[in-house]
Design an enzyme around this catalytic site. Structure first.
Site, PDB file in Angstrom:
ATOM      1  N   TYR A  75     -85.154  24.759 -11.606  1.00  0.00           N
ATOM      2  CA  TYR A  75     -86.677  24.887 -11.038  1.00  0.00           C
ATOM      3  C   TYR A  75     -87.333  23.753 -10.523  1.00  0.00           C
ATOM      4  O   TYR A  75     -86.654  22.510 -10.695  1.00  0.00           O
ATOM      5  CB  TYR A  75     -87.676  24.821 -12.529  1.00  0.00           C
ATOM      6  CG  TYR A  75     -87.219  26.231 -13.405  1.00  0.00           C
ATOM      7  CD1 TYR A  75     -88.118  27.517 -13.117  1.00  0.00           C
ATOM      8  CD2 TYR A  75     -86.486  26.103 -14.402  1.00  0.00           C
ATOM      9  CE1 TYR A  75     -87.949  28.352 -14.053  1.00  0.00           C
ATOM     10  CE2 TYR A  75     -86.221  27.280 -15.315  1.00  0.00           C
ATOM     11  CZ  TYR A  75     -87.034  28.566 -15.039  1.00  0.00           C
ATOM     12  OH  TYR A  75     -86.840  29.513 -15.931  1.00  0.00           O
ATOM     13  N   HIS A  83     -90.970  30.309 -10.419  1.00  0.00           N
ATOM     14  CA  HIS A  83     -89.555  30.898 -10.889  1.00  0.00           C
ATOM     15  C   HIS A  83     -88.700  30.107 -10.529  1.00  0.00           C
ATOM     16  O   HIS A  83     -88.701  29.120  -9.715  1.00  0.00           O
ATOM     17  CB  HIS A  83     -89.528  32.261 -10.312  1.00  0.00           C
ATOM     18  CG  HIS A  83     -90.443  33.378 -10.901  1.00  0.00           C
ATOM     19  ND1 HIS A  83     -90.490  34.025 -12.066  1.00  0.00           N
ATOM     20  CD2 HIS A  83     -91.628  33.781 -10.171  1.00  0.00           C
ATOM     21  CE1 HIS A  83     -91.419  34.898 -12.202  1.00  0.00           C
ATOM     22  NE2 HIS A  83     -92.119  34.875 -11.189  1.00  0.00           N
ATOM     23  N   LYS A 118     -83.029  34.917  -6.431  1.00  0.00           N
ATOM     24  CA  LYS A 118     -82.737  33.589  -6.579  1.00  0.00           C
ATOM     25  C   LYS A 118     -81.655  33.470  -5.775  1.00  0.00           C
ATOM     26  O   LYS A 118     -80.787  34.434  -5.170  1.00  0.00           O
ATOM     27  CB  LYS A 118     -82.281  33.216  -8.034  1.00  0.00           C
ATOM     28  CG  LYS A 118     -83.550  33.425  -8.830  1.00  0.00           C
ATOM     29  CD  LYS A 118     -83.126  33.288 -10.294  1.00  0.00           C
ATOM     30  CE  LYS A 118     -84.193  33.369 -11.386  1.00  0.00           C
ATOM     31  NZ  LYS A 118     -85.634  33.915 -10.907  1.00  0.00           N
TER      32      LYS A 118
END
Length: 160
Positions: A75, A83, A118
């Site tokens: 993070y 997120h 991601k």
């Protein structure tokens, strides 16, 4: 107050930040005693701590990546603000598995990462002057290893 930390988080706060103390009963444990205790408690502690320390030292908030099939997630400022940006997979330079087997394990993680917006980082532990990362018998030996990051992305090419 009781605070629950992973072994890596706890050790980072003892060793790198010098902001907590750990006791066994009434006896305060030294850095070396904590290292030995944590290493004996978890056979993966050393390699996990090396990667944890690497990313925390770069300013990332590092949390467990089990939910996303990785070792860690990173993070920018913490889970309460953003997120996670990356899923981290730990690799070692003396990994016994073949490249084909490794890619079979990594490809599903890349798909999960894409679905969750991601990216995947393969963090490889490189040893210098020792035979393996397990040669890091004390935290003072951490200078004998380094981490090489590889950003892995899945590309989709359309014929449109």
């Amino acid at each position: 107050m009781i605070l629950r930390l992973s072994l890596e988080e706890g050790f980072f706060l003892i060793y790198a930040m010098n902001c907590i103390e750990i006791y066994d009963g009434s006896q305060k444990l030294s850095i070396e005693q904590c290292w030995n205790l944590f290493s004996n408690a978890d056979p993966n502690f050393i390699k996990c701590y090396i990667i944890y320390h690497h990313f925390r030292s770069k300013g990332w908030i590092v949390k467990s990546g089990e939910k996303f099939a990785g070792n860690y997630i990173l993070y920018k400022n913490g889970p309460q603000f953003f997120h996670a940006t990356y899923i981290v997979i730990i690799d070692t330079e003396n990994s016994a598995s073949s490249d084909k087997k490794q890619w079979k394990q990594i490809l599903p993680i890349i798909r999960v990462a894409e679905t969750c917006k991601k990216e995947v980082i393969i963090a490889r532990i490189i040893t210098h002057g020792i035979t393996s990362f397990e040669g890091v018998k004390t935290p003072m030996n951490l200078s004998s290893v380094s981490v090489h990051e590889t950003l892995v992305q899945r590309w989709f090419i359309s014929d449109k």
